[in-house]
Design a protein around this motif. Structure first.
Motif, PDB file in Angstrom:
ATOM      1  N   TRP A  73       0.825  -1.211   0.000  1.00 11.57           N
ATOM      2  CA  TRP A  73       0.000   0.000   0.000  1.00 11.57           C
ATOM      3  C   TRP A  73       0.859   1.261   0.000  1.00 11.57           C
TER       4      TRP A  73
ATOM      5  N   ALA B   1      -3.462   5.732   0.980  1.00 11.08           N
ATOM      6  CA  ALA B   1      -3.065   6.495   2.167  1.00 11.08           C
ATOM      7  C   ALA B   1      -3.807   6.022   3.413  1.00 11.08           C
ATOM      8  N   THR B   2      -5.008   5.486   3.229  1.00  5.73           N
ATOM      9  CA  THR B   2      -5.774   4.992   4.382  1.00  5.73           C
ATOM     10  C   THR B   2      -5.352   3.592   4.799  1.00  5.73           C
ATOM     11  N   GLN B   3      -4.581   2.907   3.951  1.00  7.67           N
ATOM     12  CA  GLN B   3      -4.206   1.526   4.227  1.00  7.67           C
ATOM     13  C   GLN B   3      -2.718   1.346   4.520  1.00  7.67           C
TER      14      GLN B   3
ATOM     15  N   ALA C  78      -5.021   8.214  -2.744  1.00  4.20           N
ATOM     16  CA  ALA C  78      -5.820   8.572  -1.568  1.00  4.20           C
ATOM     17  C   ALA C  78      -6.296   7.324  -0.834  1.00  4.20           C
ATOM     18  N   ILE C  79      -6.742   6.307  -1.577  1.00  5.17           N
ATOM     19  CA  ILE C  79      -7.185   5.064  -0.941  1.00  5.17           C
ATOM     20  C   ILE C  79      -6.015   4.377  -0.249  1.00  5.17           C
TER      21      ILE C  79
END
Length: 302
Positions: free
Chosen positions: A41, A201-203, A198-199
């Motif tokens: 990620w 960054a959350t993982q 962005a996705i």
């Protein structure tokens, strides 16, 4: 009637640019193998961030600020879904390469045009020629051989699943662009890169990377994904779309070669056999669809 010198020059330039795109895309897996970061990620975050910034800068130079804004505004919902598709494909590629040999991933990707033809038949009712049906059958057989080889060698089922999802998603994107031919690829790819970042960054477990890895991630994002897209969308406008697709197969041929040269990652015999079936089917399909077409007849590529 012969082509004018300027048209001939434009065609050769288009061929060179699309071939350059295929070369740029082909070394992505080899770059990823050099990166010391183990969190997939984190790799997705930095790669897609750099790719998005590169493509944004490309559009700003090519179309200036006003033109770039117009391109994003003109995307609409179809363009947004294409961007989501790019985000998924970019993410799945990185994660799949962390779990399975690069050759498996890129050879799955070689089947994209045939997946698209099958989905276009189902969704849009487009006819499928006997040659295309034969090519689809050969791809299914080739993929089956590759999968059996990977599972037999302890390969990751999840990695193979992610690799198999890439052509399925691309097929959906292709059908969408046929249904809405005004969709522009550059803003969609740029937006998709930022969505994926962005996705991720959350993982991601962490964002800090060493200087060498950051340089490799820049190359992986800007010079592999971003530059490849910029070269392709520029060159594809100058030549028929079937020819662009045929030249683009150089990516699938070169990618395993880079892995052998740089990382000694040699595909198994069954992977080579299955890949040969897939590539033979793809070449047969693309050559059968070669039609004389006016240069510049691929506007959605922009």
């Amino acid at each position: 009637m012969t082509s004018s010198p300027s048209a001939t020059t434009r065609s050769w330039l288009g061929i060179a640019l699309v071939l350059g795109a295929a070369v740029a895309w082909s070394y992505g897996g080899a770059i990823q193998r050099f990166i010391g970061v183990t969190d997939g990620w984190t790799i997705v975050f930095w790669r897609c961030l750099f790719a998005g910034l590169f493509l944004l800068a490309f559009m700003l130079v090519r179309d200036r600020i006003d033109g770039t804004i117009r391109l994003f505004r003109a995307m609409g919902w179809p363009g947004f879904f294409i961007a989501v598709g790019f985000a998924l494909v970019s993410t799945f590629f990185v994660l799949a390469v962390t779990m399975t040999p690069v050759a498996n991933v890129v050879l799955f990707m070689a089947s994209i045009p045939l997946f698209a033809a099958l989905l276009a038949r189902i969704v849009l009712g487009e006819p499928i020629t006997p040659i295309t049906w034969g090519a689809i059958a050969a791809v299914i057989l080739g993929v089956g051989v590759m999968v059996s080889a990977s599972i037999g060698e302890g390969g990751s089922v999840l990695g193979l699943t992610l690799a198999a999802a890439i052509p399925a998603i691309f097929a959906g994107m292709t059908v969408l662009t046929r249904r809405y031919p005004g969709i522009r690829m550059t803003p969609a790819a740029c937006g998709g890169s930022f969505i994926a970042s962005a996705i991720a960054a959350t993982q991601a477990g962490a964002f800090a990377v060493g200087g060498q890895d950051l340089a490799l991630l820049f190359c992986f994002g800007a010079l592999n994904l971003g530059l490849g897209m910029a070269l392709y969308v520029t060159g594809a406008r100058m030549i028929p779309s079937a020819l662009a697709a045929l030249i683009g197969t150089a990516e699938m041929i070169l990618a395993p070669v880079w892995m052998v040269i740089l990382h000694n990652e040699i595909p198994s015999g069954r992977t080579i056999l299955g890949g040969a079936l897939v590539m033979a089917a793809l070449f047969t399909y693309l050559i059968s669809h070669m039609r004389p077409a006016r240069p510049g007849s691929n506007p959605a590529a922009t």
